[in-house]
Design a protein around this motif. Structure first.
Motif, PDB file in Angstrom:
ATOM      1  N   GLY A  57     -29.864   8.429  -8.103  1.00 13.03           N
ATOM      2  CA  GLY A  57     -30.842   7.722  -8.932  1.00 13.03           C
ATOM      3  C   GLY A  57     -30.439   7.716 -10.390  1.00 13.03           C
ATOM      4  N   ASP A  58     -29.921   8.828 -10.841  1.00 17.04           N
ATOM      5  CA  ASP A  58     -29.434   8.919 -12.220  1.00 17.04           C
ATOM      6  C   ASP A  58     -28.355   7.861 -12.460  1.00 17.04           C
ATOM      7  N   ILE A  59     -27.445   7.762 -11.515  1.00 19.26           N
ATOM      8  CA  ILE A  59     -26.307   6.848 -11.636  1.00 19.26           C
ATOM      9  C   ILE A  59     -26.736   5.391 -11.499  1.00 19.26           C
ATOM     10  N   GLU A  68     -28.889  17.590  -6.536  1.00 17.33           N
ATOM     11  CA  GLU A  68     -27.839  18.209  -7.343  1.00 17.33           C
ATOM     12  C   GLU A  68     -28.415  18.865  -8.596  1.00 17.33           C
ATOM     13  N   TYR A  69     -29.706  18.610  -8.843  1.00 21.09           N
ATOM     14  CA  TYR A  69     -30.353  19.163 -10.038  1.00 21.09           C
ATOM     15  C   TYR A  69     -31.041  20.495  -9.742  1.00 21.09           C
ATOM     16  N   SER A  70     -30.655  21.153  -8.646  1.00 15.69           N
ATOM     17  CA  SER A  70     -31.309  22.407  -8.265  1.00 15.69           C
ATOM     18  C   SER A  70     -31.099  23.506  -9.299  1.00 15.69           C
ATOM     19  N   ILE A  81     -21.194  10.646 -16.071  1.00 20.71           N
ATOM     20  CA  ILE A  81     -21.103   9.642 -14.997  1.00 20.71           C
ATOM     21  C   ILE A  81     -22.112   8.502 -15.130  1.00 20.71           C
ATOM     22  N   ASP A  82     -23.371   8.812 -15.449  1.00 24.03           N
ATOM     23  CA  ASP A  82     -24.362   7.731 -15.534  1.00 24.03           C
ATOM     24  C   ASP A  82     -24.021   6.786 -16.682  1.00 24.03           C
ATOM     25  N   ASN A  83     -23.643   7.366 -17.807  1.00 24.26           N
ATOM     26  CA  ASN A  83     -23.254   6.559 -18.954  1.00 24.26           C
ATOM     27  C   ASN A  83     -21.991   5.752 -18.654  1.00 24.26           C
ATOM     28  N   HIS A  96     -17.883  13.069 -15.549  1.00 21.68           N
ATOM     29  CA  HIS A  96     -18.497  14.332 -15.106  1.00 21.68           C
ATOM     30  C   HIS A  96     -20.017  14.284 -15.245  1.00 21.68           C
ATOM     31  N   LYS A  97     -20.665  15.331 -14.781  1.00 25.60           N
ATOM     32  CA  LYS A  97     -22.103  15.525 -15.025  1.00 25.60           C
ATOM     33  C   LYS A  97     -22.300  17.004 -15.352  1.00 25.60           C
ATOM     34  N   ALA A  98     -21.500  17.482 -16.321  1.00 25.73           N
ATOM     35  CA  ALA A  98     -21.514  18.906 -16.661  1.00 25.73           C
ATOM     36  C   ALA A  98     -22.769  19.303 -17.440  1.00 25.73           C
ATOM     37  N   ASN A  99     -23.539  18.310 -17.895  1.00 26.55           N
ATOM     38  CA  ASN A  99     -24.826  18.667 -18.519  1.00 26.55           C
ATOM     39  C   ASN A  99     -25.820  19.148 -17.463  1.00 26.55           C
ATOM     40  N   ILE A 100     -25.588  18.802 -16.214  1.00 30.20           N
ATOM     41  CA  ILE A 100     -26.443  19.288 -15.126  1.00 30.20           C
ATOM     42  C   ILE A 100     -25.684  20.319 -14.287  1.00 30.20           C
ATOM     43  N   MET A 101     -24.506  19.950 -13.805  1.00 32.01           N
ATOM     44  CA  MET A 101     -23.718  20.915 -13.024  1.00 32.01           C
ATOM     45  C   MET A 101     -22.764  21.638 -13.965  1.00 32.01           C
ATOM     46  N   VAL A 121     -39.408   6.161 -11.775  1.00 31.72           N
ATOM     47  CA  VAL A 121     -39.493   4.749 -11.404  1.00 31.72           C
ATOM     48  C   VAL A 121     -38.930   3.912 -12.549  1.00 31.72           C
ATOM     49  N   ARG A 122     -37.880   3.159 -12.265  1.00 33.93           N
ATOM     50  CA  ARG A 122     -37.300   2.335 -13.327  1.00 33.93           C
ATOM     51  C   ARG A 122     -37.188   0.868 -12.925  1.00 33.93           C
ATOM     52  N   PRO A 123     -38.165   0.080 -13.339  1.00 32.65           N
ATOM     53  CA  PRO A 123     -38.047  -1.363 -13.126  1.00 32.65           C
ATOM     54  C   PRO A 123     -36.915  -1.890 -13.998  1.00 32.65           C
ATOM     55  N   ILE A 176     -36.163   3.936  -7.603  1.00 33.63           N
ATOM     56  CA  ILE A 176     -37.099   5.056  -7.479  1.00 33.63           C
ATOM     57  C   ILE A 176     -36.283   6.280  -7.086  1.00 33.63           C
ATOM     58  N   ARG A 177     -36.270   7.223  -8.002  1.00 27.75           N
ATOM     59  CA  ARG A 177     -35.376   8.378  -7.921  1.00 27.75           C
ATOM     60  C   ARG A 177     -36.164   9.642  -7.622  1.00 27.75           C
ATOM     61  N   GLU A 178     -35.715  10.393  -6.626  1.00 29.46           N
ATOM     62  CA  GLU A 178     -36.279  11.716  -6.398  1.00 29.46           C
ATOM     63  C   GLU A 178     -35.893  12.529  -7.625  1.00 29.46           C
ATOM     64  N   LEU A 207     -35.064  19.727 -22.322  1.00 28.52           N
ATOM     65  CA  LEU A 207     -36.429  19.218 -22.523  1.00 28.52           C
ATOM     66  C   LEU A 207     -36.851  18.301 -21.386  1.00 28.52           C
ATOM     67  N   ASN A 208     -35.951  17.394 -21.004  1.00 29.44           N
ATOM     68  CA  ASN A 208     -36.292  16.464 -19.929  1.00 29.44           C
ATOM     69  C   ASN A 208     -36.548  17.191 -18.613  1.00 29.44           C
ATOM     70  N   LEU A 209     -35.669  18.159 -18.304  1.00 32.43           N
ATOM     71  CA  LEU A 209     -35.829  18.871 -17.032  1.00 32.43           C
ATOM     72  C   LEU A 209     -37.094  19.738 -17.060  1.00 32.43           C
ATOM     73  N   LEU A 224     -39.889  19.084 -18.639  1.00 33.09           N
ATOM     74  CA  LEU A 224     -41.033  18.189 -18.400  1.00 33.09           C
ATOM     75  C   LEU A 224     -41.163  17.849 -16.921  1.00 33.09           C
ATOM     76  N   ARG A 225     -40.026  17.491 -16.294  1.00 39.23           N
ATOM     77  CA  ARG A 225     -40.080  17.121 -14.872  1.00 39.23           C
ATOM     78  C   ARG A 225     -40.587  18.285 -14.033  1.00 39.23           C
ATOM     79  N   LYS A 226     -40.069  19.464 -14.328  1.00 40.39           N
ATOM     80  CA  LYS A 226     -40.399  20.643 -13.532  1.00 40.39           C
ATOM     81  C   LYS A 226     -41.850  21.070 -13.764  1.00 40.39           C
TER      82      LYS A 226
END
Ligand SMILES: CC(C)[C@H](C(=O)O)[C@@H](O)C(=O)O
Ligand SMILES: CC(C)[C@H](C(=O)O)[C@@H](O)C(=O)O
Lengths: 337, 337
Positions: free
Chosen positions: B231-233, B127-129, A207-209, A174-179, B99-101, B120-122, B85-87, B89-91
């Protein structure tokens, strides 16, 4: 496990290499004396208004009547005025769960050993709702729909599958931390069902993990259940671990026990008609179909012959680095029965 | 590449192992004589009403003023009334691209060799709306939002990145066969931008197929650009190929060149304060930050020292199967400078 009347199975040979690999299944079944009567249906060149797709109404009626079908690859032609063949089948037949066992094939070396997991994908909603609209120019919204009914149904199926297939654990992805609401609802339903199966371990993985864990150590997983798009992604990733979609079976399950087994790889038009295709995915799907029909002896017998043929390594098709033809491989499987 | 005034960088040591790995970066920078002045900001225990999160307004102002920051792991406490916290900062910082090399580390063996790709992730929509609602009881919808503006912006960034970093190809990852309008718009924007970069090869890969290709043969990829969730995945999957999130750098880029480098692994509370954490991801992120600041000589010097330390294999932290402490590893990097 042999009844007096043959079992009628709807067969969609499909496009491209489909007819050749379907022929392989027919030969193996015939050699193994599986009493099956195939009702063959082809994808047409014109849209059937009753299905709004290139699938005929009769072909869908055939699966509904028989309760079981086997399907080769179908390439939906590009263009408007018709629906995707795969999505039409899922929708019209109410195929709510997609079950993909994924296991390392002895003797066929990849980077991973001992993979043995099953992804169970909700097959009707989520990101596949088909609901999208342009809000204003340059701004588009797609709706992900999650319902309690569909989530409970696939969760029930997953736990029941785990229990009846000797599996130890169900992981919900899942991605319930976001959705929080949509994947949250999916999670909630899985938790409810998990309570009814105290003998099956239950865990929740983001899902990412999950993807990272799968590539680092796929043996950590057993049965995985998840919403539609994650299932699409995770099942292909998992297939990649053991060699690709040419080697993995797939089953779609609907209400009332209707089942459509399918090879999920492409129709490979470049090698179609050349006797080069690998029939393994469709053969393994046919084995899953036999298990679904409780024809377990026949299923085991054919399964062993397929695994033995791959493991011996003498007859391998081009995709596995060999030079065997489809018919060479099929003959080897028949000889190993 | 040394100016008379030190460069001010906002440093968020973060939670758990964050302060220890931040200390490692400070020591390595000091040893390498990088003229940086750190402005340290900690995550607080109470919500700042101006940010609706545990991040202070002053800490965000600090990044805005300096234009550059480095961030350790931050664990958002569970509960209501505050934002991730992460969201946040992004917002708040308008960090539109992540960008993840991801490259194989010489001497650290995984199942894969020669991985060398950049995802390179938007980073702001899709889905993060955060837009979700219950339609009726048991039916939930989440909105995936794709805009032309954000899609063009990240596509531009990806192609520009490819060009300025000697990369050959950009692959856009999508599921436009299902989400025809939303992912379709993303694709359309990428195609437009691709036309302006004839020297960079361009391809489109469906997300499920991409995951399968990545686990079968990741060297097929170079730069990948995609909507937020994919991108997360894909970035976590890719990290898994080379050993995990403890070894991969990450950079977030915003309008006007603002940049926040970050370790994307967790805060590992179980080993926090025990001098056991691996500082590699934060060190490599700091290297990316130096490159972003055009301090390429210092970046190369530090990068080489990190790679050499890992490759020698004498000082490896527990996550890599060794017994070195955070300070042992840090000292080894300093010695290798
Ligand atoms: C062909 C496509 C529509 C389909 C899907 O996305 O479900 C395929 O990837 C699958 O997994 O069966
Ligand atoms: C922590 C979580 C919200 C975050 C995300 O989903 O973006 C993380 O997985 C990441 O990739 O930075």
């Amino acid at each position: 496990a042999s009844s007096s009347n043959p079992i009628r199975v709807t067969l969609f040979p499909g496009d491209g290499i489909g007819p050749e690999i379907a022929e392989s299944v027919k030969q193996v079944f015939s050699e193994a004396e599986v009493r099956v009567e195939w009702e063959e249906h082809y994808v047409r060149k014109k849209v059937d208004p009753r299905t709004q797709s290139f699938l005929t109404w009769e072909s869908l009626e055939s699966v509904r009547r028989n309760g079981v079908g086997l399907k080769g690859p179908m390439a939906t032609p590009i263009g408007k005025g018709h629906r995707s063949l795969n999505l039409t089948l899922r929708k019209e037949l109410g195929l709510f769960a997609n079950v993909r066992p994924c296991y390392s094939l002895p003797g066929y070396k990849t980077r991973y050993d001992d993979v043995n997991l099953v992804t169970i994908r909700e097959n009707t909603e989520g990101e596949y709702s088909g609901l999208e609209h342009q809000v204003v120019k340059g701004v588009v919204e797609s709706l992900k729909v999650i319902t309690r009914q569909a989530s409970l149904r696939v969760a029930e199926y997953a736990f029941h599958y785990a229990k009846t297939h000797g599996r130890q654990r169900v992981s919900v992805i899942h991605k319930a931390n976001i959705m929080k609401l949509s994947d949250g609802l999916f999670l909630k339903c899985c938790r409810e069902v998990a309570k009814k199966y105290p003998e099956i371990a239950y865990e929740e993985v983001i899902i990412d993990n999950c993807c990272m864990m799968l590539v680092k150590n796929p043996t950590l997983f057993d049965v995985l259940v998840m919403p539609n798009l994650y299932g699409d992604i995770i099942s292909d990733l998992s297939a990649g671990l053991i060699g690709g979609l040419g080697l993995t079976p797939s089953m779609n399950i609907g209400e009332g026990g209707i089942a459509l087994a399918e090879a999920v790889h492409g129709s490979a038009p470049d090698i179609a008609g050349k006797n080069l295709a690998n029939p393994t995915a469709l053969l393994l799907s046919a084995v899953e179909m036999l298990r679904h029909l409780n024809l377990n002896n026949k299923a085991e017998q054919i399964h062993k012959a397929i695994l033995k043929t791959i493991s011996e390594g003498k007859y391998r098709t081009g995709d596995l680095g060999g030079t065997a033809s489809t018919t060479d491989f099929t003959k080897a499987v028949c000889d190993n029965l």
